[in-house]
Scaffold this motif. Structure first.
Motif: not given
Length: 159
Positions: A75-79, A88-95, A105-113, A115-118
């Motif tokens: 799990i990494e925190s990225v911009q 628009k990103w939601k948890p579970g989406m592939i990015a 390819q990563v999976t979105v875990v948590k999204v903020g304004m 930053k996102a955890e992937v």
């Protein structure tokens, strides 16, 4: 002609996990690759070696031979601006994450304004997958294709 090093191979595939189809080329164009140039999973390429047009091959790969083992510390925190594939990103989406080494390819875990955890594991990491392949065409590679390390033309790289 048999598939050997420096053969350009055109094939259809179906990828599945536990009997569930995940993706297939059968509704579109076959893929093209240059045999012997690390463009396929090694065990898939080994199974295709020596095959001819019309041959069908089924290969089941353990995680280590396919998309890798599932890493628990991936799990990494990225911009958010470095993610592509949606507005628009939601948890579970592939990015797709743009990195200095290219896109991955990563999976979105948590999204903020901002930053996102992937999860940087490939979405199929830790899974045993099967490929059903059918050889459509085989030809000798051109000198340009060998020099460039990939097949050119429909289903391959065009430049």
């Amino acid at each position: 002609m048999q598939i050997q090093e420096n053969s350009v191979v055109q094939f259809h595939y179906t990828l599945s996990e536990n009997g569930t189809e995940l993706e297939s080329s059968r509704k579109g164009s076959p893929l093209l690759y240059l045999h012997g140039h690390n463009q396929m999973f090694p065990k898939v390429e080994a199974e295709l070696t020596g095959k001819t047009v019309g041959d069908k091959v089924q290969v089941t790969l353990a995680p280590a031979d396919a998309y890798g083992e599932l890493l628990t510390d991936a799990i990494e925190s990225v911009q958010v601006k470095h993610l592509s594939g949606a507005k628009k990103w939601k948890p579970g989406m592939i990015a797709w994450l743009r990195t200095e080494q290219g896109e991955r390819q990563v999976t979105v875990v948590k999204v903020g304004m901002f930053k996102a955890e992937v999860d940087t594991n490939h979405p199929l990491a830790g899974k045993t997958v099967s490929f059903d392949l059918e050889v459509i065409k085989i030809r000798e590679a051109t000198a340009d294709e060998i020099a460039h390390g990939h097949a050119h033309g429909e289903g391959g790289h065009n430049h």
